[in-house]
Scaffold this motif. Structure first.
Motif, short mmCIF file in Angstrom:
data_model
loop_
_atom_site.label_atom_id
_atom_site.label_comp_id
_atom_site.label_asym_id
_atom_site.label_seq_id
_atom_site.Cartn_x
_atom_site.Cartn_y
_atom_site.Cartn_z
N VAL B 312 0.83 -1.20 0.00
CA VAL B 312 0.00 0.00 0.00
C VAL B 312 0.87 1.25 0.00
O VAL B 312 0.55 2.24 -0.66
CB VAL B 312 -0.97 -0.03 1.20
CG1 VAL B 312 -1.72 1.27 1.31
CG2 VAL B 312 -1.94 -1.19 1.04
N GLU B 313 1.97 1.20 0.70
CA GLU B 313 2.82 2.38 0.76
C GLU B 313 3.61 2.62 -0.52
O GLU B 313 3.97 3.75 -0.81
CB GLU B 313 3.80 2.27 1.94
CG GLU B 313 3.13 2.48 3.29
CD GLU B 313 4.07 2.32 4.46
OE1 GLU B 313 3.64 2.59 5.58
OE2 GLU B 313 5.23 1.90 4.25
N ARG B 314 3.88 1.58 -1.26
CA ARG B 314 4.82 1.73 -2.38
C ARG B 314 4.31 1.24 -3.72
O ARG B 314 4.93 1.47 -4.75
CB ARG B 314 6.13 0.99 -2.06
CG ARG B 314 6.82 1.55 -0.83
CD ARG B 314 8.12 0.83 -0.53
NE ARG B 314 8.82 1.51 0.55
CZ ARG B 314 10.14 1.65 0.61
NH1 ARG B 314 10.90 1.14 -0.32
NH2 ARG B 314 10.70 2.29 1.61
N ARG B 315 3.22 0.50 -3.74
CA ARG B 315 2.79 -0.12 -4.99
C ARG B 315 1.31 0.08 -5.25
O ARG B 315 0.68 -0.75 -5.93
CB ARG B 315 3.12 -1.62 -4.97
CG ARG B 315 4.59 -1.90 -4.77
CD ARG B 315 4.94 -3.37 -4.82
NE ARG B 315 6.39 -3.53 -4.73
CZ ARG B 315 7.04 -4.64 -5.01
NH1 ARG B 315 6.40 -5.73 -5.36
NH2 ARG B 315 8.37 -4.69 -4.93
N TYR B 317 -1.91 2.89 -6.15
CA TYR B 317 -2.22 4.21 -6.69
C TYR B 317 -3.09 5.02 -5.74
O TYR B 317 -3.75 4.47 -4.84
CB TYR B 317 -2.95 4.04 -8.03
CG TYR B 317 -2.00 3.67 -9.14
CD1 TYR B 317 -1.34 4.65 -9.86
CD2 TYR B 317 -1.74 2.34 -9.45
CE1 TYR B 317 -0.45 4.32 -10.88
CE2 TYR B 317 -0.86 2.00 -10.46
CZ TYR B 317 -0.21 2.99 -11.17
OH TYR B 317 0.66 2.67 -12.17
N LEU B 318 -3.12 6.30 -5.98
CA LEU B 318 -3.96 7.21 -5.22
C LEU B 318 -5.42 6.74 -5.20
O LEU B 318 -6.14 6.94 -4.22
CB LEU B 318 -3.88 8.60 -5.88
CG LEU B 318 -4.62 9.73 -5.18
CD1 LEU B 318 -4.00 10.02 -3.82
CD2 LEU B 318 -4.60 10.98 -6.04
N PHE B 335 7.43 2.08 -5.92
CA PHE B 335 7.35 3.43 -6.49
C PHE B 335 7.22 3.44 -8.01
O PHE B 335 7.29 4.49 -8.63
CB PHE B 335 8.55 4.29 -6.05
CG PHE B 335 8.70 4.34 -4.57
CD1 PHE B 335 7.69 4.87 -3.78
CD2 PHE B 335 9.83 3.82 -3.95
CE1 PHE B 335 7.81 4.90 -2.40
CE2 PHE B 335 9.95 3.84 -2.57
CZ PHE B 335 8.94 4.38 -1.79
N GLU B 336 7.01 2.31 -8.62
CA GLU B 336 6.74 2.27 -10.06
C GLU B 336 5.23 2.41 -10.23
O GLU B 336 4.49 1.43 -10.18
CB GLU B 336 7.24 0.94 -10.64
CG GLU B 336 6.99 0.81 -12.14
CD GLU B 336 7.29 -0.59 -12.64
OE1 GLU B 336 8.27 -1.20 -12.18
OE2 GLU B 336 6.50 -1.08 -13.47
N PRO B 557 2.15 13.89 -4.42
CA PRO B 557 2.63 12.51 -4.38
C PRO B 557 3.99 12.38 -3.71
O PRO B 557 4.76 13.35 -3.65
CB PRO B 557 2.72 12.12 -5.85
CG PRO B 557 2.93 13.40 -6.57
CD PRO B 557 2.20 14.47 -5.77
#
Lengths: 680, 680
Positions: B312-315, B317-318, B335-336, B557
């Motif tokens: 959830v923190e890194r993969r 979307y908003l 972060f991709e 972001p």
């Protein structure tokens, strides 16, 4: 570089004109010989790169290691035995390799043929003959030749034109035959097999035959060149038929994939940009240029030039790489150029050079040679390892997670980039690199009409071409691409005036050109990006010195490229540079900084040195959810958050070095990025 | 929201404990009933959303239109007849549909079962029975049930476990049987068929059986819940076996694709984040949570919580969407998160809710309900059209080229996003939306032990649950998500103190809660993001007013997300907003501006109004090549280039409106973006 209209040469001969008179023997060995036009590329015998130079070294490694490496892998995997089994009439059970594995054999043969002509290497000749014997033994009486269809135990011929690659395979066979014909100079058994293949294809798919297409273009460019090489206009005509037939929805739309994958969505001449599977699109375009040139189809050529321009302006990476999507191995939309998911397949780089070269020959514009240079140094040169026995398939501009070294040990199933692998399950790239390197000097110069030579790519070596009034020979001394100075020394020249055109790359904003005669006279010549030229009587001892500069420079991306907004790249000469994790202090992540854009990058070895600053705040790591710190409505400013783990430069900044992109991942698995977040 | 340690409930019963005492009849109809823990979700009979409200309206459209729509398409395409043909013992020739088409029938049955319980709709019941008759007729004597393998004309059973989806299909059958058992309350013929399926799977793949896996997880979560519903611990045990068996390389690595596609690269408990095919990863995780909870495997549960958090923190979307890659329909690296190539499959949204819901039940943490809310409004609600007969499959956050309306007419072969389509060649999403909407109120509240109710999702309607000391009933009045005020009116309550917990979303930084008794007393309660609660004796007429606010806000972001650097999003309440081309002046491109980040966004209808400014220079359009204007070494500043065509706001700025993301593409093909380039 400032003229935006389309120009190309037209020697006023009509469609299907016979080929022009043959070039001198030393010039015959070249991959592309248009039937019309006043410009020709160099024969492999006309240019030689110095051993130990940037490209000369790569050519020697290619000859000494890569060709044998490819043959060994194909033998071990049974891709060669596929031919033997067909020749013996055996029933095939569990045929190894994809349906396009034959094409790798042909690309290796093409490489061997060029290499044999380039260096006279007997090993390359023996390799060619060895493979040719096994291939030709598998040909059917009617000329059909593939090992994946149409034989006992296999599906029938042409039962899966969309994905079967039969014509694609036979196209690569024809390109090997072109190389053989132009290097051995003889119509041997393999060339004869090529003729039977071409006749078969024309019979089967010509007017009145199957009104169908191969899912992977290649037969078009191959038939056109084989027609040129053999002087048989029916082959060029068949290429034209395939080009015109495409774009009318004959090939199936596939689930979950893009409609334009096969380029069968829009007729070739009506398209606005290259799209879909990148290698397919580029091979198709190369064949379409050939057809347009040879048949005098100016409308088609103009369309292809427009498509090239839009593709280069909006769908091409800084490296020259093409292909923004792993999905479909495809082009993206305009300005869809993610650095991390850049596919930039090595084969697409090779194919892009094929297209640019044909457009250069048709138009004489420097921009095509500019893109060839960019692609050679930053895509093709990036692929092979120093020993020529491992290759990049994809060439991303940003890697966040280092590759797993275990994955590189054997046949590589994936193409994510990050580690060069000895072979791939889909192994199109190694042989494509091999055939390109073996014939590379063909792209270095062109002879433009009766009395002009254009120097397109700079490498230490020698050029010797026959002009109408005699031989023009120059030796080239340069440390390019690591040194921006190129010195051309005339060693032989006609007694009449000649024009020597030198390409000034678009990045060389302050280039200078000095022409010095043996008698001692020196003058400065205008050298803005595009072309610089001297037109005069030249004599042995005359020297032309082109100073392009080699300061590293910041390159700001187009602001419409969302994926790299707020970043900057560093280039030096024709080389794109990158920051790789081994050049960062231990513990610092590849995202833990911004580049200090106020400090110009400094030269450092073959790369540059830049200053990194701590990354400003604004990230969600202080929160529990990734949705970014919310603006506090009270004060309207983004919340500043404590930084994430990973280490950052000290406040005063940190000097780090950037290396040429083509050398990345030579020090083991790493993370890397070309576009660096920039201070504003 | 500030506690970063992992907590979950443990009622101290051992592994394989019998299920807890049954909930009251009105509470039985719910999708997830863990065998352990003190918290339970709402039964469909305990919560009702008002007709005409945001979710009530969607549930009614789902019942009135979507269920029949899905049945009609599956009938027309022959996916239903596949069962009839197997039942008749006919030889199958050219079976229509993918090997997983059976699962769509089961998901529709699951939707029909929930719908029948939700509304008492006789049509839904008739649909269930109609489909159940055809499905059960196709079952083999030993319990095996698929229409794509193991019958005349088809490949043998389990001959392609990696891609055959046999266990996946049977898993969805079991989930339909769970819904049937918990809504009809009877062990009917379909539930009996489910038992035979479960027994077959345990026999075939249990200890001593095939040591293999299905390429697409689903059987795990299905066996666990079917075991819970039937009280049969052997089914949960078989789920555990499948979870433990995964991650040891039993499934093949596929060419050109990622190693983690099947999540068979790393054992489930050793993984660090979700990876590979997103729906596969999420279904697997849901099943793993069930196994961890029911077997008391705290180590596994802790690992899954860690994996969820990193994902959830890194993969993520908003929008809550998951899946950064079209290739593999997969997660990306940390972060991709490209906006344009966001895949964010609707089914991954559904599956993410399945995971978050299970973790909420296990831990009681608000963050899981936060993500459920975000995903419901910005992924699930985005998929269906207003008439419930067309769906988004992919949910990108940026579209540069408007979709082709022709493509939406029939079966959609692709999943690019941009236009809702009535059906897909791979049509997993419509039925997944249907089953989620039909059971949506199950996720609205939870009963926490003997005397507490948590309200998780806000929608106008009624809640009525039995606590240990009596019924607690509240009516909910709100215009949420378009209005940030929620009023809960108590209509019935026990005579003893109860706790009423209200979720305060993470974005509601200045929420307030007012508790007013029928007698007239009012007090303000702390309402920081996380939970607000009142613990007291409640009585009919008491009112609790939660004011979350509904001002639009800028969301910046995380600076490590390269793809959206230099941009900002606008949100309002739980809704992500977007700019869509119909809201721009004619001729202005979706990239021809920056958002004036110094001007706070203003409320406008259900969205916001923002000011756009002209885009600053720095693009390559003035040049011929895309490589960006080069820095001039003389002055060190980037060259400013004339702008590209496409139109820009005037210097003074341009007010435009943003709409909720879930409503985009309702006005025909358009371009769109969530993250807007921001002025700095």
């Amino acid at each position: 570089m400032t003229d935006t209209t389309t120009r190309y040469d037209d020697d006023a001969r009509g469609p299907h004109a016979p080929p022009p008179p043959p070039a001198p023997a030393s010039a015959a060995a070249r991959p592309v010989v248009p039937a019309r036009g006043t410009r020709r590329g160099a024969g492999l015998g006309e240019v030689a790169f110095d051993a130990g130079g940037f490209w000369g070294d790569r050519q020697d490694v290619n000859a000494a290691a890569t060709l044998a490496h490819c043959e060994r892998w194909m033998e071990e995997l049974g891709w060669l035995e596929n031919f033997d089994r067909v020749a013996r009439g055996e029933r095939t059970v569990d045929r190894p390799g994809w349906q396009f594995s034959d094409s790798e054999v042909y690309k290796l043969m093409e490489a061997a043929a060029w290499e044999s002509a380039r260096s006279g290497d007997a090993g390359a000749e023996a390799l060619f003959v060895r493979l040719a014997d096994r291939v030709t033994a598998a040909q059917d009486d009617d000329g059909y030749l593939t090992t994946a269809f149409g034989h006992p135990g296999l599906e029938p011929r042409y039962s899966d034109l969309a994905m079967g690659h039969e014509l694609y395979n036979m196209g690569h066979l024809l390109q090997a035959a072109v190389a053989r014909l132009r290097t051995a100079g003889a119509d041997d058994a393999f060339v004869a097999a090529g003729r039977r293949v071409a006749e078969h294809v024309c019979r089967e798919f010509g007017a009145g035959g199957r009104d169908e297409l191969c899912g992977h273009p290649e037969i078009e460019v191959a038939l056109a060149e084989f027609g040129r090489a053999t002087g048989e206009p029916r082959y060029v005509e068949q290429a034209r038929i395939f080009i015109e037939r495409r774009g009318h929805g004959r090939l199936p739309v596939r689930p979950l994939l893009a409609a334009d994958y096969f380029q069968d969505d829009v007729p070739v001449r009506d398209a606005e940009a290259l799209r879909g599977h990148a290698v397919r699109a580029l091979y198709l375009t190369a064949g379409a240029v050939d057809v347009a040139v040879d048949t005098g189809d100016d409308g088609l050529l103009e369309s292809l030039v427009r498509q090239w321009r839009r593709t280069v302006e909006r769908r091409t990476y800084l490296t020259g790489g093409m292909g923004s999507r792993h999905q479909d191995e495809g082009f993206g939309d305009d300005f869809e150029l993610p650095a991390d998911r850049a596919y930039c397949e090595t084969c697409a780089g090779v194919a892009s050079i094929m297209v640019s070269w044909r457009l250069y020959l048709a138009t004489g514009e420097a921009e095509y040679a500019d893109l060839i240079e960019r692609t050679l140094y930053n895509v093709v040169a990036a692929s092979p390892s120093a020993d020529g026995c491992a290759f990049f398939y994809a060439n991303p501009l940003h890697l966040r997670e280092a590759a797993d070294p275990v994955e590189a040990a054997g046949v590589h199933m994936r193409a994510e980039g990050g580690l060069r692998a000895p072979w791939f399950d889909v192994s199109c790239c190694p042989t494509n690199v091999a055939r390109t390197l073996a014939s590379l000097q063909a792209y270095a110069v062109s002879v433009d009409g009766p009395a002009a030579l254009s120097v397109l790519q700079y490498a230490a070596g020698n050029v010797s071409v026959e002009l109408d009034d005699g031989r023009l020979a120059v030796s080239v001394a340069t440390g390019y691409p690591h040194d921006g100075t190129v010195v051309l020394s005339v060693t032989d020249a006609p007694a009449t005036p000649v024009t020597l055109r030198l390409r000034v790359p678009h990045w060389a904003r302050r280039a200078s050109l000095w022409s010095t005669t043996a008698a001692g006279g020196a003058r400065r010549v205008d050298a803005a990006p595009g072309w610089a030229h001297v037109s005069q009587v030249l004599a042995a001892g005359d020297e032309i010195r082109l100073v392009l500069g080699d300061e590293p420079r910041l390159t700001w991306p187009d602001s419409r490229i969302d994926a790299v907004r707020g970043t900057v790249a560093v280039e030096r000469g024709p080389l794109v540079l990158c920051l790789e994790s081994p050049d960062l202090p231990a513990g610092m992540e590849i995202y833990g900084f911004v580049l200090d854009a106020s400090a110009p990058p400094q030269p450092a070895n073959d790369g540059a040195s830049v200053r990194l600053l701590p990354r400003p705040g604004r990230d969600a790591s202080g929160g529990r959810l990734p949705f970014g710190p919310c603006e506090d409505p009270a004060d309207g400013t983004p919340a500043q958050r404590p930084d994430a783990p990973g280490g950052q430069p000290a406040e005063g900044g940190l000097e780090v070095r950037l290396i040429p992109y083509y050398r990345w991942a030579e020090r083991g698995p790493s993370t890397m990025r070309v576009f660096l977040p920039a201070s504003t």
